[in-house]
Motif scaffolding. Sequence first.
Motif, PDB file in Angstrom:
ATOM      1  N   LEU A   1      -4.436  11.833  61.040  1.00 30.44           N
ATOM      2  CA  LEU A   1      -4.113  10.415  61.184  1.00 30.44           C
ATOM      3  C   LEU A   1      -4.222   9.985  62.637  1.00 30.44           C
ATOM      4  N   PRO A   2      -4.541   8.713  62.879  1.00 32.36           N
ATOM      5  CA  PRO A   2      -4.411   8.199  64.235  1.00 32.36           C
ATOM      6  C   PRO A   2      -2.965   8.359  64.688  1.00 32.36           C
ATOM      7  N   TYR A   3      -2.769   8.631  65.965  1.00 30.64           N
ATOM      8  CA  TYR A   3      -1.435   8.962  66.478  1.00 30.64           C
ATOM      9  C   TYR A   3      -0.419   7.861  66.201  1.00 30.64           C
ATOM     10  N   GLN A   4      -0.783   6.598  66.363  1.00 28.44           N
ATOM     11  CA  GLN A   4       0.159   5.499  66.125  1.00 28.44           C
ATOM     12  C   GLN A   4       0.585   5.434  64.663  1.00 28.44           C
ATOM     13  N   GLU A   5      -0.339   5.731  63.755  1.00 27.57           N
ATOM     14  CA  GLU A   5       0.012   5.766  62.338  1.00 27.57           C
ATOM     15  C   GLU A   5       0.954   6.931  62.058  1.00 27.57           C
TER      16      GLU A   5
ATOM     17  N   GLU B   1       8.642   7.575  61.704  1.00 25.35           N
ATOM     18  CA  GLU B   1       9.783   6.663  61.795  1.00 25.35           C
ATOM     19  C   GLU B   1      10.277   6.275  60.394  1.00 25.35           C
ATOM     20  N   ILE B   2       9.350   5.977  59.496  1.00 30.32           N
ATOM     21  CA  ILE B   2       9.718   5.614  58.129  1.00 30.32           C
ATOM     22  C   ILE B   2      10.428   6.777  57.443  1.00 30.32           C
ATOM     23  N   LEU B   3       9.918   7.978  57.608  1.00 23.16           N
ATOM     24  CA  LEU B   3      10.537   9.152  56.996  1.00 23.16           C
ATOM     25  C   LEU B   3      11.937   9.399  57.551  1.00 23.16           C
ATOM     26  N   GLU B   4      12.123   9.192  58.853  1.00 22.91           N
ATOM     27  CA  GLU B   4      13.448   9.365  59.450  1.00 22.91           C
ATOM     28  C   GLU B   4      14.423   8.327  58.903  1.00 22.91           C
ATOM     29  N   ASP B   5      13.949   7.084  58.730  1.00 27.97           N
ATOM     30  CA  ASP B   5      14.797   6.032  58.166  1.00 27.97           C
ATOM     31  C   ASP B   5      15.204   6.376  56.734  1.00 27.97           C
TER      32      ASP B   5
END
Length: 65
Positions: free
Chosen positions: A20-24, A30-34
């Motif tokens: 994946l591109p790094y920003q993705e 972040e979504i997984l941590e949330d």
Amino acid sequence: MIELHPEFITKDGQKEFAVLPYQEFLKLQEILEDLEDLRDLRLAEEQDQDSPDYYLQEVKGMLEM
């Protein structure tokens, strides 16, 4: 929802890895941590369900004893 743009690395004609591109990657992390935080919160609320509730004034009174 996040739109992903993976690049696939194949081995013997089968997809072996997704890059994946790094920003993705950062956004996905972040979504997984949330989601993990939400799961932990729900578990804590479930475990705390039978604990008594106290008003602030009650706690202050307990601390003054």
